[in-house]
Scaffold this active site. Structure first.
Site, short mmCIF file in Angstrom:
data_model
loop_
_atom_site.label_atom_id
_atom_site.label_comp_id
_atom_site.label_asym_id
_atom_site.label_seq_id
_atom_site.Cartn_x
_atom_site.Cartn_y
_atom_site.Cartn_z
N CYS A 89 22.73 -11.19 30.85
CA CYS A 89 21.68 -12.12 31.29
C CYS A 89 22.30 -13.04 32.33
CB CYS A 89 21.21 -12.92 30.08
SG CYS A 89 20.05 -14.24 30.43
N CYS A 98 18.07 -10.91 37.86
CA CYS A 98 17.71 -11.08 36.44
C CYS A 98 17.65 -9.67 35.87
CB CYS A 98 16.35 -11.77 36.35
SG CYS A 98 15.58 -11.68 34.70
N1 DGL Z 1 17.22 -11.44 31.74
C1 DGL Z 1 17.58 -12.76 32.04
C2 DGL Z 1 18.47 -12.88 33.27
O1 DGL Z 1 19.15 -11.94 33.65
C3 DGL Z 1 16.63 -13.90 32.00
C4 DGL Z 1 15.24 -13.84 31.60
C5 DGL Z 1 14.77 -15.16 31.02
O2 DGL Z 1 15.00 -15.33 29.83
O3 DGL Z 1 14.21 -15.98 31.72
O4 DGL Z 1 18.53 -13.94 33.86
#
Ligand code: DGL
Length: 254
Positions: A73, A181
């Site tokens: 993430c 993301c």
């Molecule tokens: N998948 C996450 C990232 O790479 C973030 C998504 C979220 O929780 O806002 O930032």
């Protein structure tokens, strides 16, 4: 050699896009994946909240005796990688928007960087911008990860949302767009359509390679031929696990 599992987490199912690269590159490893759906999205929360949530998930992973942790993430990496590295002795691998490879291939056009508001305002990204930010246009996309969490990766509702969110890029000649993301990799086709077929970059392959390098360096690779994948969610609904299983197999076209 070490046959303990690797712990991986994200705010939800986005990190499954990185899991796919890691499983391909390290087929003998066991992975424990935790999606913190109950507290998603992280990207519209404060740094303090994101750090506290990340520490909770890390506690869960440590109880499973993991040998390394991958923060799948971008948002949680920015808020938690540093504090985790200073308090834990096991390797912590994070992910960041793939601005460097996009910049290296840039000609005269711009590079859109799509990410959560929290990723784009944190110091980690601001430092990356200082190094590779020429021509980069950060575009916060609040609300976009929710489509993936709902299992929507194409269709009119998504197209309308993307056209509105990416409106500021309409008149700009782009050489590339960074999917900053991990959820967005599952939306590659829709994002590419909204951005007139521009070249897309995500950090998944680079991060998987970094994990392999670190495990090799530290003598932590597994000797097994075939590893396992265990999926966990903080959500009360079992639909989250079913969606993770589906997305693990879904082709991604960058
Ligand atoms: N998948 C996450 C990232 O790479 C973030 C998504 C979220 O929780 O806002 O930032």
């Amino acid at each position: 050699m070490d046959s303990r599992p690797i712990g991986v987490f994200d705010s939800g199912i986005g990190g499954i896009s990185l899991m796919r690269n890691m499983i391909r590159l390290l087929p003998g490893e066991d992975f424990i994946y935790y999606g913190d759906e109950k507290h998603a999205p992280y990207g519209t929360k404060s740094e303090e909240e994101i750090l506290a949530l990340s520490l909770n998930v890390v506690d869960f992973l440590l109880k499973h005796d993991v040998k390394a942790i991958v923060i799948a993430c971008n948002t949680a990496t920015s808020a938690a990688a540093k504090p985790l590295r200073s308090s834990l002795s096991l390797p912590i691998i994070g992910i960041e928007p793939a601005l460097k490879p996009a910049q290296l291939e840039r000609k005269n056009g711009g590079i859109a960087v799509l990410a959560t508001p929290a990723t784009l305002r944190q110091n980690k990204f601001l430092s990356l911008m200082k190094l590779y930010g020429e021509g980069a246009i950060p575009v916060p996309c609040p609300g976009l990860m929710e489509f993936v969490e709902r299992g929507i990766t194409e269709g009119e509702e998504l197209d309308v949302f993307l056209n509105k969110t990416l409106e500021p890029l309409k008149e700009i000649e782009l050489d590339g767009a960074v999917l900053g993301c991990t959820h967005y990799s599952f939306l590659a086709r829709a994002i590419s359509k909204a951005l007139r077929g521009v070249r897309l970059y995500d950090g998944n392959e680079g991060t998987a390679r970094q994990l392999k390098r670190v495990l090799e360096e530290k003598g932590l690779l597994s000797v097994k031929q075939k590893g396992t994948v265990s999926l966990y969610t903080s959500s009360d609904s079992s639909a989250a696990i079913a969606l993770m299983q589906t997305l693990l197999l879904k082709p991604i076209e960058l």
